[in-house]
Design an enzyme around this catalytic site. Sequence first.
Site, PDB file in Angstrom:
ATOM      1  N   ASP A  44       0.647  -1.204  -0.094  1.00  0.00           N
ATOM      2  CA  ASP A  44       0.021  -0.005   0.075  1.00  0.00           C
ATOM      3  C   ASP A  44       0.680   1.204   0.076  1.00  0.00           C
ATOM      4  OD1 ASP A  44      -2.243  -1.764   0.306  1.00  0.00           O
ATOM      5  OD2 ASP A  44      -1.730  -1.748   2.482  1.00  0.00           O
ATOM      6  N   GLU A  74     -11.671   0.406  -3.390  1.00  0.00           N
ATOM      7  CA  GLU A  74     -10.970   0.666  -2.099  1.00  0.00           C
ATOM      8  C   GLU A  74      -9.844   1.564  -2.258  1.00  0.00           C
ATOM      9  OE1 GLU A  74     -10.005  -3.254  -0.210  1.00  0.00           O
ATOM     10  OE2 GLU A  74      -8.417  -3.602  -1.449  1.00  0.00           O
TER      11      GLU A  74
END
Length: 531
Positions: A27, A203
């Site tokens: 991420d 997301e």
Amino acid sequence: MKVLYLLYAAPTAWALINPILPGWNSDPSIIRVEDDYFIATSTFESWPGHPIYHSKDLIDWKLAGYASNKPSQFSMLGTPPNAGVWAPTLRYHNGTYYLATTTRYVDTAELRLFLRSFYVTTDDIFSNIWSDPIYFDSLGYDPDLFWDDNGDVYSTWAGINHAKEKIHGIWQNRIDITTGTSSTEAQLIFNGTLELNATSRPEGPHVYFINEMYYLVIAEGSTGLTHRATIQRGPSPSGPWENNPANPILYNGVDPSQTVQCTGHVDLVESLDGEWWGTALATRVQNGNVSHQQLGRESYLFPVHWEDGWPIINNGKPLVENDPDVLLDDKPLQLFSTNFTEGSLDATFHFLRTPIKKFHEITEDGLFIHANSYALGDRDNPAAVFRRQSSYSETFEVQVDFQDPHNRLQEAGISAFYDDYLHNEVGVTGASDGSGDRLNSTTYPVKLRITARPDHYTLSYAEAPDSAYVDVGTFDAAVLSVPPPGSFYFKGTEFAAYNTGTGRPSLLPATFKYWMQTPEALEPTNATLSS
């Protein structure tokens, strides 16, 4: 502290070596402040959390500190595997750095619950001093912060509706940036580009204002081989959104033969010279076997250029390792070694969950670990020190002095560790038969070694400094790559050194003389020492 970096010459000239942050660094969120670049990544139940990497040239990245580094920020007591702190967004506005993230407290299939998103701030990112959390009101994860030109601040996140179908979507509201308090009602602003169901999972949102247009970049397709990045544009930070006809802008899964897979969670940055770059997470599949990706999700860098108001990632090509068409990276690869000669651990070491009390110290003999009652696999804070495995072919070696253990419960050693359920150790114990992968030794100190290969690991020991290693066990790398049924796989393998009383207090210390991680398949040349 003094750390040895023994340098190896690569056999050929290297281009940009992707992943730029090897070993599990998922991420990635990137920013530029003047001529400094920074990347923050996820850490889940590791402590401290959210490493901040720094670079001047997008090639050479050094760990500058951690945004989550004090127990007052949040607690990870009993936090389950793959929970903890999730995908961060790193941003900079008017002299202040912001890191927005989510902490998850329990392990459950109900993602709508047990989440708390917040942000921390600092005026000096190199100080390693960040604020206590400022909490959002929203219930969701992967929070993003965006400042509009009129001063409005938008919080955007991945949320789940309250109906039984548990459909994900991208939600947003405006907030007071000093308190995190909502100033507008939350609204669903986007449902992604895929068929709307529980597996499409939009997301990782990021909102940008580029060339007089607002853009929304998201990840979707869940977190496995169908993971991808898509982009939309619109007249406001909330849309309505025009879909990019070329979506997905990043999706290696369209070609299953690619070694690099699971591409997503894109973030964009403009360089000082006006060029655009992006980061994303991806995994490296070994020998075509998706169960052999034990390094987890790593951070990749790629060029971005714009055509007709849409970004083209990596010149329209899939992400690969060592791309010769990107940036030149001619630095040699590095072996990491330290003999713990200073008063603190190197910043690349970390722990499992929030330390309840200090269990280690640096002495003139090395890293001294006091045992506690918790063993690796207990959902607590074991007396163990961790460091990421960064290469699929890598050897981890220590020398440990652990004298006269009285029983099989007293044990010190090293581990190839993914989480509480997935790990293997070789250690010294007081067991009378010395069976299995534990060694009952009468010679001190003892050398312990874990040899990692793309498809397997081998555990070994040597009872004297000049003795040959004896292999005691080999296990399939899938043991560290495939989660138990119903569990997540968000991280990657680490190496660890530990000392435990296995359920009881132990007064027996373990001293680790050195720690060495060697990337294999490299021919050593003249070693260079730096500190």
